[in-house]
Design a protein around this motif. Structure first.
Motif: not given
Length: 471
Positions: A408-426
């Protein structure tokens, strides 16, 4: 595995819990009397939205049947009962009322004889019931200069403080969790309430023995501060009783988690995540909380023993990472009915915290400190991502036999937003399908439910090659 059939019994079950919820509300109204009730509704207009809870009950039970339907209705009924108790705390125990951050569980405050109130609680519950209800508070905060790009939960909480929507409390207690927005919001809340405030400090490296000892001392200092600024006094025997009951709750929950590892799952969705959200974060150590989890375990066991799947035609199993989509909380109902997706568990519920050691006051504070420092969201977004963020995701995929991960990519959560690209790769390297839903936690103007459905539909049909079920 079979699926339960919807019938007259399910219709009667809905009306049973609908009546129970109305009974709880009616009990409160009768106790207050018409004059006080009118004054309360004028002072706290958000109560009107809470009174509409049966509309949420109806939405959550659509297409569900049997023990699963009962478990969801029972869970929401337990939340309603707990909310009524919290409201009565405002009305009848205001001389001991304490506002505390949602990541500081209430065991210590209750053991001190204080009446806890969580400011974020309304920001979590209200949009589930009335999806657009928090917009006025979000706008109020922005109109006063609060940045619109911080998480909408602390922003709405600030807005509620600015609109004088919180009950008058003796003091405010917070921490530096889970994020900058959440931490800083309490500075404004304390200023608006004009009450003394205390912050406990969670160290960055929160898993070390040094951190555990440090934070236990932080809790000791907090207790001393509360004894100075409130009538609360620590009762260590009472704290031990609360913690031992919480341990019973944790054992019951682990048993439930073991059962939902089976495919297809005998229990899922709100019965799991809402039970954890409420009973562990708001009502830990209550007899009624133990009974709820024992009843939930029993319903899960019955489904497992008789070969009944919670979700009819379960075709896929998924993890929901991050908080649920509050303003469209029935997304999971829609996903079940449309694609046969079971959301087995969410990241807010799953944890690796040990049981509380009740052998001494120091051991209890150390154990409770560990729970607080590893609070939901906080444990995943502090420290090295390779140690604290990714391991739980991939462990849960394997342990619960999941087909995909939903974020659930809540746009206000900067911490998890920053990890989305790395998570996609993994996830790509591990061949795990990943869906990131772009939305805002409680502001439906950013992405309405139709936009969320479209994102899920595109993922299911293009990536998972799923066909829609007959509805």
């Amino acid at each position: 595995m079979e699926t339960a059939k919807t019938g007259l019994g399910d219709y009667l079950e809905f009306n049973k819990y609908r009546a129970i919820n109305l009974m709880h509300i009616g009990r409160m109204a009768a106790k207050r009397g018409p004059f006080d009730l009118f004054r309360d509704l004028k002072r706290y207009p958000w109560i009107w939205d809470l009174l509409k809870v049966n509309s949420l009950l109806r939405r959550l039970l659509v297409g569900r049947s049997g023990n699963y339907r009962t478990a969801v209705a029972m869970t929401l009924g337990g939340v309603v009962d707990g909310v009524i108790e919290l409201l009565e705390g405002i009305f009848y125990r205001s001389d001991r009322l304490l506002l505390h951050e949602d990541l500081l569980p209430p065991e210590i405050f209750r053991a001190m004889g204080l009446q806890p109130w969580v400011p974020e609680l309304l920001g979590i519950l209200l949009p589930m019931i009335v999806p657009d209800t928090m917009q006025k508070y979000l706008d109020a905060a922005e109109n006063e200069g609060i940045p619109p790009d911080i998480c909408s939960l602390p922003r709405a909480t600030i807005g509620m403080a600015m609109k004088n929507a919180f009950p008058p409390a003796l003091a405010v207690v917070s921490s530096n969790l889970p994020c900058d927005g959440g931490m800083s919001s309490y500075t404004i809340i304390a200023q608006r309430l004009k009450k003394p405030a205390y912050w406990v400090d969670v160290p960055y490296d929160f898993k070390s023995e040094r951190a555990l000892a440090y934070f236990a001392n932080e809790l000791k200092d907090m207790i001393a501060w509360l004894e100075k600024h409130t009538p609360g006094r620590m009762d260590w025997d009472r704290l031990k009783e609360i913690c031992e009951k919480r341990n019973v709750m944790a054992e019951l929950e682990l048993d439930i988690w073991d059962m939902i590892c089976h495919r297809p799952a005998p229990m899922a969705a709100e019965a799991i995540w809402m039970s954890h959200l409420w009973f562990f974060n708001i009502n830990p150590g209550y007899d009624i909380s133990i009974k709820h989890l024992a009843d939930l375990k029993s319903l899960t066991e019955k489904n497992l023993a008789t070969g009944v799947s919670a979700v009819p035609h379960e075709k896929y199993r998924a993890l929901l990472w991050n908080p649920p989509t509050l303003h469209y909380i029935d997304l999971l109902v829609w996903a079940e009915r449309t694609y046969g997706v079971s959301i087995i568990l969410d990241s807010m519920s799953f944890n690796r915290q040990p049981f509380i050691d009740t052998s001494s006051p120091d051991s209890m504070l150390k154990s409770l400190g560990n729970i607080i420092m590893q609070g939901s969201m906080a444990r995943h977004t502090r420290g090295p991502a390779e140690m604290n963020y990714f391991p739980d995701i991939f462990y849960m995929v394997k342990h619960f036999d999941l087909d995909m991960v939903w974020v659930a990519g809540h746009i206000g959560c900067k911490n998890t937003q920053a990890m989305s690209g790395v998570l996609r790769e993994k996830c790509r390297d591990a061949a795990i399908p990943l869906l990131v839903i772009d939305y805002d936690l409680m502001d439906s103007r950013i992405t309405p439910k139709e936009g969320i459905q479209e994102q899920v539909g595109n993922f299911m049909e293009n990536i998972m090659k799923a066909k829609r079920l007959n509805q």
